[in-house]
Motif scaffolding. Structure first.
Motif, PDB file in Angstrom:
ATOM      1  N   TYR A   4       0.829  -1.195   0.000  1.00 31.59           N
ATOM      2  CA  TYR A   4       0.000   0.000   0.000  1.00 31.59           C
ATOM      3  C   TYR A   4       0.870   1.255   0.000  1.00 31.59           C
ATOM      4  CZ  TYR A   4       1.028   0.272   5.030  1.00 31.59           C
ATOM      5  OH  TYR A   4       1.659   0.345   6.248  1.00 31.59           O
ATOM      6  N   LYS A   5       0.256   2.352  -0.424  1.00 36.77           N
ATOM      7  CA  LYS A   5       0.892   3.664  -0.422  1.00 36.77           C
ATOM      8  C   LYS A   5       0.026   4.602   0.409  1.00 36.77           C
ATOM      9  CE  LYS A   5       1.795   7.526  -3.588  1.00 36.77           C
ATOM     10  NZ  LYS A   5       1.678   7.966  -5.003  1.00 36.77           N
ATOM     11  N   GLU A   6       0.630   5.286   1.377  1.00 33.74           N
ATOM     12  CA  GLU A   6      -0.119   6.223   2.207  1.00 33.74           C
ATOM     13  C   GLU A   6      -0.336   7.532   1.461  1.00 33.74           C
ATOM     14  OE1 GLU A   6       1.786   6.837   5.943  1.00 33.74           O
ATOM     15  OE2 GLU A   6       1.262   4.859   6.721  1.00 33.74           O
ATOM     16  N   ILE A   7      -1.583   8.020   1.483  1.00 33.55           N
ATOM     17  CA  ILE A   7      -1.892   9.315   0.889  1.00 33.55           C
ATOM     18  C   ILE A   7      -2.774  10.097   1.853  1.00 33.55           C
ATOM     19  CG2 ILE A   7      -1.681   8.478  -1.480  1.00 33.55           C
ATOM     20  CD1 ILE A   7      -4.719   8.361  -1.644  1.00 33.55           C
ATOM     21  N   GLU A   8      -2.951  11.373   1.573  1.00 35.38           N
ATOM     22  CA  GLU A   8      -3.787  12.241   2.401  1.00 35.38           C
ATOM     23  C   GLU A   8      -3.397  12.177   3.884  1.00 35.38           C
ATOM     24  OE1 GLU A   8      -5.969  14.544   1.263  1.00 35.38           O
ATOM     25  OE2 GLU A   8      -5.151  13.933  -0.695  1.00 35.38           O
ATOM     26  N   ASN A   9      -2.115  12.477   4.143  1.00 31.89           N
ATOM     27  CA  ASN A   9      -1.579  12.498   5.518  1.00 31.89           C
ATOM     28  C   ASN A   9      -1.765  11.170   6.245  1.00 31.89           C
ATOM     29  OD1 ASN A   9      -0.745  15.418   5.796  1.00 31.89           O
ATOM     30  ND2 ASN A   9      -2.903  15.711   5.275  1.00 31.89           N
ATOM     31  N   GLY A  10      -1.677  10.097   5.492  1.00 28.78           N
ATOM     32  CA  GLY A  10      -1.785   8.770   6.091  1.00 28.78           C
ATOM     33  C   GLY A  10      -3.214   8.341   6.383  1.00 28.78           C
ATOM     34  N   MET A  11      -4.193   9.137   6.010  1.00 30.07           N
ATOM     35  CA  MET A  11      -5.589   8.780   6.270  1.00 30.07           C
ATOM     36  C   MET A  11      -6.079   7.671   5.353  1.00 30.07           C
ATOM     37  SD  MET A  11      -6.871  10.318   8.827  1.00 30.07           S
ATOM     38  CE  MET A  11      -8.521   9.801   8.489  1.00 30.07           C
ATOM     39  N   LEU A  12      -5.546   7.647   4.135  1.00 25.83           N
ATOM     40  CA  LEU A  12      -5.966   6.653   3.153  1.00 25.83           C
ATOM     41  C   LEU A  12      -4.787   5.795   2.722  1.00 25.83           C
ATOM     42  CD1 LEU A  12      -8.215   8.875   0.832  1.00 25.83           C
ATOM     43  CD2 LEU A  12      -9.008   7.254   2.569  1.00 25.83           C
ATOM     44  N   TRP A  13      -5.057   4.517   2.484  1.00 28.45           N
ATOM     45  CA  TRP A  13      -4.093   3.627   1.853  1.00 28.45           C
ATOM     46  C   TRP A  13      -4.540   3.394   0.428  1.00 28.45           C
ATOM     47  CZ3 TRP A  13      -3.030  -1.008   5.677  1.00 28.45           C
ATOM     48  CH2 TRP A  13      -2.300  -0.523   6.782  1.00 28.45           C
ATOM     49  N   GLU A  14      -3.619   3.531  -0.493  1.00 26.57           N
ATOM     50  CA  GLU A  14      -3.883   3.256  -1.906  1.00 26.57           C
ATOM     51  C   GLU A  14      -3.252   1.910  -2.255  1.00 26.57           C
ATOM     52  OE1 GLU A  14      -3.793   6.407  -5.303  1.00 26.57           O
ATOM     53  OE2 GLU A  14      -1.823   5.416  -5.295  1.00 26.57           O
ATOM     54  N   VAL A  15      -4.068   0.990  -2.756  1.00 27.19           N
ATOM     55  CA  VAL A  15      -3.614  -0.375  -3.038  1.00 27.19           C
ATOM     56  C   VAL A  15      -4.009  -0.736  -4.465  1.00 27.19           C
ATOM     57  CG1 VAL A  15      -3.665  -2.784  -2.299  1.00 27.19           C
ATOM     58  CG2 VAL A  15      -4.032  -0.961  -0.611  1.00 27.19           C
ATOM     59  N   HIS A  74      -7.424  15.104  10.061  1.00 21.87           N
ATOM     60  CA  HIS A  74      -7.179  14.818   8.647  1.00 21.87           C
ATOM     61  C   HIS A  74      -8.344  14.161   7.912  1.00 21.87           C
ATOM     62  CE1 HIS A  74      -3.061  16.078   9.088  1.00 21.87           C
ATOM     63  NE2 HIS A  74      -2.816  15.161  10.011  1.00 21.87           N
ATOM     64  N   ILE A  75      -9.408  13.764   8.605  1.00 22.59           N
ATOM     65  CA  ILE A  75     -10.513  13.087   7.930  1.00 22.59           C
ATOM     66  C   ILE A  75     -11.188  14.011   6.915  1.00 22.59           C
ATOM     67  CG2 ILE A  75     -12.180  13.682   9.740  1.00 22.59           C
ATOM     68  CD1 ILE A  75     -12.105  10.478   7.542  1.00 22.59           C
ATOM     69  N   GLU A  76     -11.206  15.307   7.195  1.00 24.01           N
ATOM     70  CA  GLU A  76     -11.834  16.243   6.254  1.00 24.01           C
ATOM     71  C   GLU A  76     -11.086  16.262   4.917  1.00 24.01           C
ATOM     72  OE1 GLU A  76     -13.106  20.974   5.820  1.00 24.01           O
ATOM     73  OE2 GLU A  76     -12.298  20.220   7.720  1.00 24.01           O
ATOM     74  N   GLY A  77      -9.757  16.242   4.998  1.00 20.30           N
ATOM     75  CA  GLY A  77      -8.960  16.221   3.772  1.00 20.30           C
ATOM     76  C   GLY A  77      -9.201  14.958   2.963  1.00 20.30           C
ATOM     77  N   ALA A  78      -9.307  13.818   3.646  1.00 18.85           N
ATOM     78  CA  ALA A  78      -9.576  12.556   2.963  1.00 18.85           C
ATOM     79  C   ALA A  78     -10.959  12.584   2.313  1.00 18.85           C
ATOM     80  CB  ALA A  78      -9.475  11.393   3.946  1.00 18.85           C
ATOM     81  N   THR A  79     -11.919  13.177   3.008  1.00 18.34           N
ATOM     82  CA  THR A  79     -13.271  13.282   2.461  1.00 18.34           C
ATOM     83  C   THR A  79     -13.287  14.135   1.205  1.00 18.34           C
ATOM     84  OG1 THR A  79     -14.204  13.069   4.700  1.00 18.34           O
ATOM     85  CG2 THR A  79     -15.653  13.945   2.983  1.00 18.34           C
ATOM     86  N   PHE A  94      -9.584   3.352   4.425  1.00 16.38           N
ATOM     87  CA  PHE A  94      -9.383   4.244   5.562  1.00 16.38           C
ATOM     88  C   PHE A  94      -8.372   3.571   6.491  1.00 16.38           C
ATOM     89  CE2 PHE A  94     -13.751   5.945   4.621  1.00 16.38           C
ATOM     90  CZ  PHE A  94     -13.357   7.248   4.384  1.00 16.38           C
ATOM     91  N   ALA A  95      -7.163   4.102   6.540  1.00 16.70           N
ATOM     92  CA  ALA A  95      -6.089   3.476   7.301  1.00 16.70           C
ATOM     93  C   ALA A  95      -6.431   3.324   8.775  1.00 16.70           C
ATOM     94  CB  ALA A  95      -4.792   4.271   7.139  1.00 16.70           C
ATOM     95  N   TYR A  96      -7.092   4.326   9.352  1.00 14.10           N
ATOM     96  CA  TYR A  96      -7.389   4.279  10.784  1.00 14.10           C
ATOM     97  C   TYR A  96      -8.506   3.281  11.095  1.00 14.10           C
ATOM     98  CZ  TYR A  96      -4.432   8.342  11.791  1.00 14.10           C
ATOM     99  OH  TYR A  96      -3.358   9.180  11.960  1.00 14.10           O
ATOM    100  N   GLY A  97      -9.192   2.817  10.075  1.00 15.93           N
ATOM    101  CA  GLY A  97     -10.261   1.845  10.290  1.00 15.93           C
ATOM    102  C   GLY A  97      -9.787   0.402  10.200  1.00 15.93           C
ATOM    103  N   LEU A  98      -8.456   0.216  10.121  1.00 16.94           N
ATOM    104  CA  LEU A  98      -7.891  -1.123   9.992  1.00 16.94           C
ATOM    105  C   LEU A  98      -7.124  -1.524  11.239  1.00 16.94           C
ATOM    106  CD1 LEU A  98      -6.491  -0.884   6.348  1.00 16.94           C
ATOM    107  CD2 LEU A  98      -8.682  -1.878   7.088  1.00 16.94           C
ATOM    108  N   LYS A  99      -7.268  -2.772  11.614  1.00 13.60           N
ATOM    109  CA  LYS A  99      -6.537  -3.343  12.748  1.00 13.60           C
ATOM    110  C   LYS A  99      -5.562  -4.375  12.238  1.00 13.60           C
ATOM    111  CE  LYS A  99      -7.225  -6.126  16.943  1.00 13.60           C
ATOM    112  NZ  LYS A  99      -8.227  -6.845  17.784  1.00 13.60           N
ATOM    113  N   GLU A 100      -4.285  -4.208  12.588  1.00 12.95           N
ATOM    114  CA  GLU A 100      -3.244  -5.133  12.141  1.00 12.95           C
ATOM    115  C   GLU A 100      -3.218  -6.371  13.030  1.00 12.95           C
ATOM    116  OE1 GLU A 100       0.823  -3.612  11.082  1.00 12.95           O
ATOM    117  OE2 GLU A 100       1.361  -4.842  12.822  1.00 12.95           O
TER     118      GLU A 100
END
Length: 217
Positions: free
Chosen positions: A70-81, A162-167, A208-214
Protein backbone atom coordinates in the motif's frame (compact mmCIF):
# COMPACT_ATOMS: atom_id res chain seq x y z
CA UNK A 1 5.73 -26.05 -1.41
CA UNK A 2 2.75 -25.62 0.89
CA UNK A 3 2.81 -23.39 3.95
CA UNK A 4 0.10 -23.94 6.56
CA UNK A 5 -0.64 -22.58 10.03
CA UNK A 6 -0.75 -24.75 13.13
CA UNK A 7 -2.54 -23.84 16.37
CA UNK A 8 0.35 -21.61 17.39
CA UNK A 9 0.16 -19.69 14.09
CA UNK A 10 3.56 -20.94 12.95
CA UNK A 11 4.03 -21.61 9.23
CA UNK A 12 4.99 -25.21 8.47
CA UNK A 13 6.60 -26.45 5.24
CA UNK A 14 4.87 -29.43 3.63
CA UNK A 15 5.35 -31.26 0.33
CA UNK A 16 5.94 -29.62 -3.05
CA UNK A 17 2.81 -27.90 -4.34
CA UNK A 18 1.54 -24.41 -5.15
CA UNK A 19 2.70 -22.00 -2.38
CA UNK A 20 -0.27 -21.14 -0.17
CA UNK A 21 -0.79 -19.53 3.23
CA UNK A 22 -4.00 -20.49 5.02
CA UNK A 23 -5.60 -18.31 7.69
CA UNK A 24 -8.74 -19.20 9.67
CA UNK A 25 -10.87 -17.53 6.99
CA UNK A 26 -8.89 -17.32 3.77
CA UNK A 27 -6.15 -18.94 1.68
CA UNK A 28 -3.50 -16.74 0.10
CA UNK A 29 -1.42 -17.82 -2.91
CA UNK A 30 2.10 -16.48 -2.59
CA UNK A 31 2.94 -14.20 -5.50
CA UNK A 32 5.99 -15.24 -7.59
CA UNK A 33 7.58 -11.79 -7.28
CA UNK A 34 10.40 -10.46 -5.08
CA UNK A 35 9.18 -9.44 -1.64
CA UNK A 36 10.83 -6.60 0.27
CA UNK A 37 10.45 -6.95 4.02
CA UNK A 38 9.80 -3.53 5.49
CA UNK A 39 10.38 -2.71 9.18
CA UNK A 40 6.87 -1.24 9.21
CA UNK A 41 5.54 -4.73 8.56
CA UNK A 42 7.07 -5.91 11.83
CA UNK A 43 7.50 -9.33 10.22
CA UNK A 44 9.36 -11.96 12.20
CA UNK A 45 11.61 -13.81 9.79
CA UNK A 46 13.80 -15.84 12.15
CA UNK A 47 12.29 -19.26 12.82
CA UNK A 48 8.90 -18.50 11.28
CA UNK A 49 7.17 -16.28 8.73
CA UNK A 50 4.59 -13.82 10.01
CA UNK A 51 1.82 -12.62 7.75
CA UNK A 52 -0.10 -9.45 8.54
CA UNK A 53 -3.84 -9.30 7.99
CA UNK A 54 -5.74 -6.03 8.27
CA UNK A 55 -9.19 -6.34 9.81
CA UNK A 56 -12.05 -3.86 9.89
CA UNK A 57 -11.70 -2.25 13.32
CA UNK A 58 -15.50 -2.07 13.61
CA UNK A 59 -16.53 -5.56 12.45
CA UNK A 60 -13.45 -7.79 12.47
CA UNK A 61 -13.82 -8.59 8.76
CA UNK A 62 -10.54 -9.22 6.96
CA UNK A 63 -10.10 -6.49 4.33
CA UNK A 64 -6.44 -6.66 3.29
CA UNK A 65 -3.10 -8.32 3.98
CA UNK A 66 0.54 -7.37 3.53
CA UNK A 67 0.58 -9.48 0.36
CA UNK A 68 -0.80 -6.31 -1.24
CA UNK A 69 1.59 -3.33 -0.84
CA UNK A 70 0.00 0.00 0.00
CA UNK A 71 0.89 3.66 -0.42
CA UNK A 72 -0.12 6.22 2.21
CA UNK A 73 -1.89 9.32 0.89
CA UNK A 74 -3.79 12.24 2.40
CA UNK A 75 -1.58 12.50 5.52
CA UNK A 76 -1.78 8.77 6.09
CA UNK A 77 -5.59 8.78 6.27
CA UNK A 78 -5.97 6.65 3.15
CA UNK A 79 -4.09 3.63 1.85
CA UNK A 80 -3.88 3.26 -1.91
CA UNK A 81 -3.61 -0.37 -3.04
CA UNK A 82 -3.35 -1.65 -6.60
CA UNK A 83 -5.74 -4.46 -7.46
CA UNK A 84 -5.52 -6.72 -10.47
CA UNK A 85 -7.87 -8.70 -12.65
CA UNK A 86 -6.86 -12.37 -12.51
CA UNK A 87 -8.25 -15.61 -13.85
CA UNK A 88 -9.76 -17.63 -11.03
CA UNK A 89 -9.31 -21.39 -11.26
CA UNK A 90 -6.90 -21.35 -14.19
CA UNK A 91 -3.86 -22.59 -12.23
CA UNK A 92 -2.47 -25.80 -13.73
CA UNK A 93 -1.66 -28.07 -10.78
CA UNK A 94 0.34 -31.26 -11.27
CA UNK A 95 -0.98 -33.81 -8.78
CA UNK A 96 1.21 -36.61 -10.10
CA UNK A 97 -1.50 -38.51 -11.97
CA UNK A 98 -0.89 -39.95 -15.46
CA UNK A 99 -3.28 -38.15 -17.86
CA UNK A 100 -3.34 -41.09 -20.26
CA UNK A 101 -4.39 -43.40 -17.43
CA UNK A 102 -7.05 -40.98 -16.26
CA UNK A 103 -8.81 -40.47 -19.59
CA UNK A 104 -6.10 -38.92 -21.73
CA UNK A 105 -7.05 -35.24 -21.28
CA UNK A 106 -5.40 -32.50 -19.27
CA UNK A 107 -7.65 -31.94 -16.26
CA UNK A 108 -5.33 -29.48 -14.54
CA UNK A 109 -7.13 -26.36 -15.77
CA UNK A 110 -10.68 -25.54 -14.73
CA UNK A 111 -12.85 -24.98 -17.80
CA UNK A 112 -15.12 -22.75 -15.68
CA UNK A 113 -12.35 -20.24 -14.87
CA UNK A 114 -13.61 -16.67 -14.59
CA UNK A 115 -11.92 -13.28 -14.23
CA UNK A 116 -12.04 -11.68 -10.79
CA UNK A 117 -10.33 -8.78 -9.03
CA UNK A 118 -7.74 -10.32 -6.71
CA UNK A 119 -8.50 -8.18 -3.64
CA UNK A 120 -12.27 -8.58 -3.94
CA UNK A 121 -11.99 -12.33 -4.42
CA UNK A 122 -9.37 -12.94 -1.72
CA UNK A 123 -11.21 -11.07 1.04
CA UNK A 124 -14.75 -11.74 -0.19
CA UNK A 125 -15.51 -8.03 -0.36
CA UNK A 126 -19.19 -7.28 -0.95
CA UNK A 127 -20.08 -4.52 -3.39
CA UNK A 128 -22.61 -1.96 -2.21
CA UNK A 129 -24.83 0.59 -4.00
CA UNK A 130 -23.13 3.85 -4.88
CA UNK A 131 -23.56 7.03 -2.81
CA UNK A 132 -24.49 10.50 -3.90
CA UNK A 133 -22.80 13.46 -2.22
CA UNK A 134 -25.45 13.83 0.51
CA UNK A 135 -25.41 10.11 1.35
CA UNK A 136 -21.61 10.03 1.40
CA UNK A 137 -21.31 12.99 3.78
CA UNK A 138 -23.90 11.32 6.05
CA UNK A 139 -21.85 8.11 5.98
CA UNK A 140 -18.65 9.98 6.88
CA UNK A 141 -20.31 11.71 9.84
CA UNK A 142 -21.63 8.39 11.12
CA UNK A 143 -18.27 6.70 10.53
CA UNK A 144 -16.44 9.36 12.55
CA UNK A 145 -18.77 8.77 15.51
CA UNK A 146 -18.36 5.00 15.29
CA UNK A 147 -14.60 4.88 14.76
CA UNK A 148 -13.29 7.64 17.04
CA UNK A 149 -14.03 5.83 20.35
CA UNK A 150 -12.15 2.77 19.03
CA UNK A 151 -8.93 4.75 18.51
CA UNK A 152 -6.19 5.57 20.98
CA UNK A 153 -6.24 9.22 22.15
CA UNK A 154 -3.28 10.28 20.00
CA UNK A 155 -4.87 8.70 16.93
CA UNK A 156 -8.20 10.32 17.69
CA UNK A 157 -6.65 13.75 17.33
CA UNK A 158 -4.94 12.89 14.06
CA UNK A 159 -8.10 11.27 12.71
CA UNK A 160 -10.24 14.32 13.46
CA UNK A 161 -7.59 16.60 11.98
CA UNK A 162 -7.18 14.82 8.65
CA UNK A 163 -10.51 13.09 7.93
CA UNK A 164 -11.83 16.24 6.25
CA UNK A 165 -8.96 16.22 3.77
CA UNK A 166 -9.58 12.56 2.96
CA UNK A 167 -13.27 13.28 2.46
CA UNK A 168 -12.50 16.13 0.07
CA UNK A 169 -10.18 13.78 -1.83
CA UNK A 170 -12.96 11.22 -2.26
CA UNK A 171 -15.91 13.50 -3.01
CA UNK A 172 -14.92 14.45 -6.60
CA UNK A 173 -14.44 10.74 -7.38
CA UNK A 174 -17.88 9.59 -6.16
CA UNK A 175 -19.30 8.94 -9.63
CA UNK A 176 -16.30 6.74 -10.45
CA UNK A 177 -16.07 4.83 -7.18
CA UNK A 178 -17.19 1.31 -6.39
CA UNK A 179 -18.13 0.72 -2.76
CA UNK A 180 -17.31 -2.44 -0.80
CA UNK A 181 -17.65 -3.78 2.74
CA UNK A 182 -16.39 -6.97 4.38
CA UNK A 183 -18.05 -10.34 4.00
CA UNK A 184 -20.23 -9.96 7.12
CA UNK A 185 -22.18 -7.15 5.39
CA UNK A 186 -22.51 -5.44 8.76
CA UNK A 187 -24.39 -2.12 8.72
CA UNK A 188 -21.57 -0.36 10.56
CA UNK A 189 -18.70 -1.54 8.38
CA UNK A 190 -15.66 0.38 7.24
CA UNK A 191 -16.08 1.17 3.55
CA UNK A 192 -13.51 0.21 0.93
CA UNK A 193 -13.45 2.12 -2.35
CA UNK A 194 -12.21 1.20 -5.81
CA UNK A 195 -11.86 3.14 -9.04
CA UNK A 196 -9.95 3.12 -12.31
CA UNK A 197 -7.31 5.75 -12.86
CA UNK A 198 -7.14 7.33 -16.32
CA UNK A 199 -6.14 4.68 -18.83
CA UNK A 200 -5.89 1.91 -16.22
CA UNK A 201 -7.26 -1.57 -16.85
CA UNK A 202 -6.91 -2.66 -13.22
CA UNK A 203 -8.63 -1.00 -10.25
CA UNK A 204 -7.04 1.04 -7.48
CA UNK A 205 -8.45 0.49 -3.98
CA UNK A 206 -8.68 3.09 -1.22
CA UNK A 207 -8.83 2.13 2.47
CA UNK A 208 -9.38 4.24 5.56
CA UNK A 209 -6.09 3.48 7.30
CA UNK A 210 -7.39 4.28 10.78
CA UNK A 211 -10.26 1.85 10.29
CA UNK A 212 -7.89 -1.12 9.99
CA UNK A 213 -6.54 -3.34 12.75
CA UNK A 214 -3.24 -5.13 12.14
CA UNK A 215 -3.30 -8.82 13.13
CA UNK A 216 -0.37 -11.24 12.90
CA UNK A 217 -1.11 -14.70 11.48
Amino acid sequence: MLFNLNSTHKLILFADSFPTINTPHHSFFLKPVPYVFSPSHKSEIAGSIIMLVYQDLLTGDELLSDSFPYKEIENGMLWEVEGKWVVQGAVNVDIGANPSAEGGEDEGVDDQAVKVVDIVDTFRLQEQPSFDKKQFVAFIKKYIKLLTPKLKPEKQESFKKHIEGATKFLLPKLKDLQFFVGESLHDDSTMVFAYYKDGATDPTFLYFAYGLKEVKC
